[in-house]
Design an enzyme around this catalytic site. Sequence first.
Site, PDB file in Angstrom:
ATOM      1  N   ALA A  45       0.823  -1.213   0.000  1.00  0.00           N
ATOM      2  CA  ALA A  45       0.000   0.000   0.000  1.00  0.00           C
ATOM      3  C   ALA A  45       0.855   1.261   0.000  1.00  0.00           C
ATOM      4  CB  ALA A  45      -0.943  -0.013   1.200  1.00  0.00           C
ATOM      5  N   GLU A  46       1.940   1.275   0.783  1.00  0.00           N
ATOM      6  CA  GLU A  46       2.812   2.439   0.838  1.00  0.00           C
ATOM      7  C   GLU A  46       4.269   2.039   0.962  1.00  0.00           C
ATOM      8  OE1 GLU A  46      -0.426   5.444   1.325  1.00  0.00           O
ATOM      9  OE2 GLU A  46      -0.219   3.470   2.218  1.00  0.00           O
ATOM     10  N   THR A  47       5.116   2.812   0.271  1.00  0.00           N
ATOM     11  CA  THR A  47       6.554   2.749   0.465  1.00  0.00           C
ATOM     12  C   THR A  47       7.009   4.082   1.028  1.00  0.00           C
ATOM     13  OG1 THR A  47       6.921   1.138  -1.318  1.00  0.00           O
ATOM     14  CG2 THR A  47       8.799   2.500  -0.647  1.00  0.00           C
ATOM     15  N   MET A  68       1.446  10.368  -1.213  1.00  0.00           N
ATOM     16  CA  MET A  68       0.427  10.649  -0.211  1.00  0.00           C
ATOM     17  C   MET A  68       0.831  11.830   0.668  1.00  0.00           C
ATOM     18  SD  MET A  68      -2.144   8.653  -0.626  1.00  0.00           S
ATOM     19  CE  MET A  68      -3.000   8.816   0.951  1.00  0.00           C
TER      20      MET A  68
END
Length: 262
Positions: A45-47, A68
């Site tokens: 979902a996020e790095t 984001m």
Amino acid sequence: MKLALYQVDAFTDKIFGGNPACVVPLEQWLPDDLLLKIAGENAVAETAFFVDNGDKIHLRWFTPEIEMDLCGHATLATAHVLTSILGYTSDTIIFHTLSGDLTVTVDNDLYTLDFPSRKPTNALLPEIIKNALSKQPIAVLKSRDFVLVYEQESDIRNITINRQILDQINLDPGGVIITAKGDNCDFVSRFFTPQASILEDPVTGSAHCSLIPYWSEQLGKTEMLALQLSDRVGTLFCINRGDRVLIKGKAKTYSTGFLYTD
């Protein structure tokens, strides 16, 4: 180019629980299009990417599609990498981010995120979101994300989302939170992001910037226990402090290694 890569499960004390995030330390910033490609290849979902400037650590978060403005689980994962792997000895970490300076305090294996409060206000539910839900909420609010309130925990567990319909709306960079009072905790939630490669985010720290002030008012409490009811499940200890919220959680390192960009 060879870069270190760490994958951490955040908001959990068990491997394969919580929300997986990748963390990539950098000596200097790389082009944004390369950061997006790395995030897409990581397929979580996020790095989180960070550059340590000495007094503050510049932190940025990328999904496989966009950068984001705020991300809780990848911030927690970064603090975990700094303290448990990279030898960062301070019990207070200051991150410089798109959402201002964010502080994470470390107490053994518990990380406390000091985040901005985003109290949601009453809103109208877009028809596309309404049509994508198998059950309609009893209240609709909005901050960055839509916050849909339901009567009971079983509604949150059992709801189904028609992705084909939901993907017709673009809430960039927001999403759809569904929430209710918990059976064995104060409140529960799930989080969905239209048009994202990962529809349901397993555990969403930033969503609790809205959930904490809402449920604090509803329950008449400043300290609460929350569960995010994805398949992986996440546990969050929450404190309402007016214009700020504290979100506490644990993390486990899943893997360490390297990535190569050429």
